[in-house]
Design a protein around this motif. Structure first.
Motif, PDB file in Angstrom:
ATOM      1  N   MET A  36      11.014 -24.088  38.181  1.00 35.85           N
ATOM      2  CA  MET A  36      10.023 -23.938  37.121  1.00 35.85           C
ATOM      3  C   MET A  36       9.117 -22.773  37.516  1.00 35.85           C
ATOM      4  O   MET A  36       8.293 -22.899  38.435  1.00 35.85           O
ATOM      5  CB  MET A  36       9.255 -25.245  36.969  1.00 35.85           C
ATOM      6  N   ARG A  89       9.866 -31.652  41.203  1.00 38.77           N
ATOM      7  CA  ARG A  89       9.153 -32.317  40.097  1.00 38.77           C
ATOM      8  C   ARG A  89       8.335 -33.438  40.714  1.00 38.77           C
ATOM      9  O   ARG A  89       8.904 -34.333  41.363  1.00 38.77           O
ATOM     10  CB  ARG A  89      10.142 -32.945  39.107  1.00 38.77           C
ATOM     11  N   ASN A 144       4.932 -25.663  32.956  1.00 40.54           N
ATOM     12  CA  ASN A 144       5.583 -26.936  33.289  1.00 40.54           C
ATOM     13  C   ASN A 144       4.670 -27.947  33.970  1.00 40.54           C
ATOM     14  O   ASN A 144       4.752 -29.129  33.718  1.00 40.54           O
ATOM     15  CB  ASN A 144       6.782 -26.678  34.215  1.00 40.54           C
ATOM     16  N   ASN A 164       5.964 -31.767  36.477  1.00 36.10           N
ATOM     17  CA  ASN A 164       7.396 -32.083  36.377  1.00 36.10           C
ATOM     18  C   ASN A 164       8.048 -31.598  35.076  1.00 36.10           C
ATOM     19  O   ASN A 164       9.228 -31.872  34.847  1.00 36.10           O
ATOM     20  CB  ASN A 164       7.617 -33.590  36.548  1.00 36.10           C
ATOM     21  N   GLY A 165       7.294 -30.939  34.234  1.00 32.36           N
ATOM     22  CA  GLY A 165       7.874 -30.394  33.008  1.00 32.36           C
ATOM     23  C   GLY A 165       8.076 -31.436  31.921  1.00 32.36           C
ATOM     24  O   GLY A 165       8.529 -31.100  30.826  1.00 32.36           O
ATOM     25  N   THR A 166       7.743 -32.701  32.205  1.00 29.86           N
ATOM     26  CA  THR A 166       7.968 -33.726  31.171  1.00 29.86           C
ATOM     27  C   THR A 166       6.710 -34.504  30.780  1.00 29.86           C
ATOM     28  O   THR A 166       6.474 -34.731  29.601  1.00 29.86           O
ATOM     29  CB  THR A 166       9.063 -34.736  31.597  1.00 29.86           C
ATOM     30  N   GLU A 225      -0.675 -31.706  35.174  1.00 37.66           N
ATOM     31  CA  GLU A 225      -0.645 -30.684  36.240  1.00 37.66           C
ATOM     32  C   GLU A 225      -1.586 -31.128  37.361  1.00 37.66           C
ATOM     33  O   GLU A 225      -2.720 -31.549  37.136  1.00 37.66           O
ATOM     34  CB  GLU A 225      -1.037 -29.338  35.635  1.00 37.66           C
TER      35      GLU A 225
END
Ligand code: GLN
Length: 248
Positions: A130, A159, A176, A179-181, A185
């Protein structure tokens, strides 16, 4: 004159993408506020007495460097770090340093590395990294009554997931983050601040720098209440233009 002692932990191994810039920002802004700062580097094999420091900094490092320091951090410095966290010491931990505070790191190729277990979080590597600019918003720090928008740069395969005992530093607006999901942050626990955002985090975000300095000064001096306001016209213009460019 007030003074602060800052420790850069593993500066030779955890210092990717200019993470040392965070140390320079802490030092320079403290000086502008009339506070004396001493920085000490501590690495593998050195003894670490957390009571000698007001702020402890860990930067980012790749899986390779994290494996190199794993034994030293777990066996030599781990209990000191955990006690310091419980005693409200201020920490700033970036990317690899953030991951290191958690329970474990499962690399993208399946290797599980035990980490410090100082914070309720864990990291699982993914094949796709990422990488890129990131903007997130933190309601922990107020920017004229509004949550502070923080600009940074991320580059990680891991992640990171937060347990129930720890809160995120902010919500991702672009990029991201952990973990991008889940849209989060970084992490905050006691006075430990963690982020995936690299080197320019504090230089780009002076209010965050002052927030950390304030926490450290309040821990050290019973009578300390607040920093003076600096003229941040230049810093604010730079930050606003970066954020505007990223969010456009
Ligand atoms: N090894 C970690 C990862 O790739 C940390 C990377 C970094 O600190 N930039 O997820």
């Amino acid at each position: 004159m007030l003074d602060l002692n800052i420790c850069h932990l593993y500066p030779d191994l955890l210092n990717t993408y200019g993470d040392r810039g965070n140390m320079l920002a802490l030092q320079r802004r403290a000086q502008w506020h009339g506070i004396n700062v001493a920085i000490q580097n501590i690495t593998i094999g050195d003894s670490f007495d957390a009571s000698a420091f007001d702020i402890v900094f860990l930067g980012g490092g790749q899986d390779y460097e994290q494996e190199i320091i794993q034994k030293d951090v777990l066996e030599q410095k781990g209990s000191e770090i955990k006690n310091a966290i419980n005693n409200m010491k201020v920490f700033l931990c970036i990317c690899g340093g953030f991951q290191l505070m958690g329970k474990y790191y499962k690399t993208w190729d399946g290797k599980e590395i035990e980490f410090l277990d100082a914070l309720d979080l864990w990291t699982v590597g993914g094949k796709e990294r990422m990488i890129g600019n990131i903007v997130f918003e933190s309601d922990i720090i107020s920017d004229e009554g509004k949550p502070l928008k923080i600009a940074g740069f991320e580059n990680h395969s891991g992640r990171t997931y937060l347990g129930s005992d720890i809160r995120p530093l902010g919500k991702v607006l672009y990029g991201n983050g952990n973990n991008g999901t889940d849209g989060y942050e970084g992490a905050v626990y006691n006075n430990v601040y963690c982020s995936y955002s690299h080197g320019s985090l504090l230089p780009k975000n002076p209010l965050l720098t002052d927030h950390l300095l304030t926490l450290a000064l309040k821990q050290k001096y019973d009578t300390f209440s607040a920093l003076n306001i600096l003229d941040d016209t230049f810093e604010n213009a730079a930050r606003a233009s970066v954020i505007q460019r990223i969010l456009k």
